[in-house]
Design a protein around this motif. Structure first.
Motif: not given
Length: 217
Positions: A156-160, A101-105, A117-124
């Motif tokens: 989105f909050e996920i870094p780019c 769970k702690d891995a950076q993907i 958006m697909d990657a974000g929804e998948a948990g990237a």
């Protein structure tokens, strides 16, 4: 405005004095370099692991995330901080199951909002867009536009991560548009790595800020 960090990507040849070069590059940034991607091709996994281990230790000692390109199994073997997946390198779910769970993907999303958006929804944990400029490191089949970074930061909050032909001379618009990381390889390793990192630090610091809330659809 978000801080922009450097994400170093290794050259394909990490033999010889490369560990020393990596140490100089990280140290020259004074905290600017926060991630390093181990990227080798067509190499036996045992040999790849042998070459990667001292680099993994070096990054750990400096608080820099150690990310393996493409291979979930090699990332698992090295107890890496994470893995970067191309569109054909396995799923985020598989990486999460094997690495924890702690891995950076991270996921390569080219110039596509849909893939990101697909990657974000998948948990990237991050998405990578590019290439923004012609690259001397690898062939660039896909191009991305600045508006993609603006779109992503606005919603989105996920870094780019911005990637592809980035240099100290051309990086300012990417910083202004909202890239959380600049992924760089040739611009560092094709010359004096320490001087190149310092040049990036100056360019990032001097990039014009984006007006708060500005977004062009």
């Amino acid at each position: 405005m978000n801080r922009t960090d450097l994400y170093l990507i290794s050259p394909l040849d990490v033999t010889g004095d490369f560990p020393d070069r990596l140490a100089r590059a990280i140290d020259a940034g004074d905290g600017l370099v926060t991630a390093f991607q181990f990227r080798v091709k067509d190499m036996d996994q045992h040999e790849a692991a042998r070459l990667a281990q001292p680099l993994r230790t070096l990054c750990a000692d400096r608080g820099v995330g150690f990310i393996v390109n493409d291979s979930i199994s090699l990332a698992n073997r090295l107890d890496a901080d994470g893995v970067h997946l191309g569109q054909g390198d396995g799923t985020v779910a598989d990486a999460r199951e094997k690495l924890g769970k702690d891995a950076q993907i991270g996921v390569t999303c080219h110039g596509s909002r849909h893939l990101a958006m697909d990657a974000g929804e998948a948990g990237a944990d991050y998405v990578a867009f590019g290439a923004f400029f012609p690259s001397t490191t690898k062939q660039t089949e896909h191009r991305a536009e600045l508006e993609l970074l603006e779109f992503w930061q606005h919603l989105f909050e996920i870094p780019c991560v911005a990637i592809g032909g980035i240099t100290p001379d051309n990086c300012a618009p990417l910083v202004t548009a909202g890239a959380d990381f600049l992924a760089v390889s040739g611009a560092i390793w094709n010359g004096d790595e320490a001087a190149s990192v310092r040049a990036f630090a100056r360019a990032i610091a001097n990039a014009p800020p984006r007006p708060e809330g500005e977004f062009r659809r």
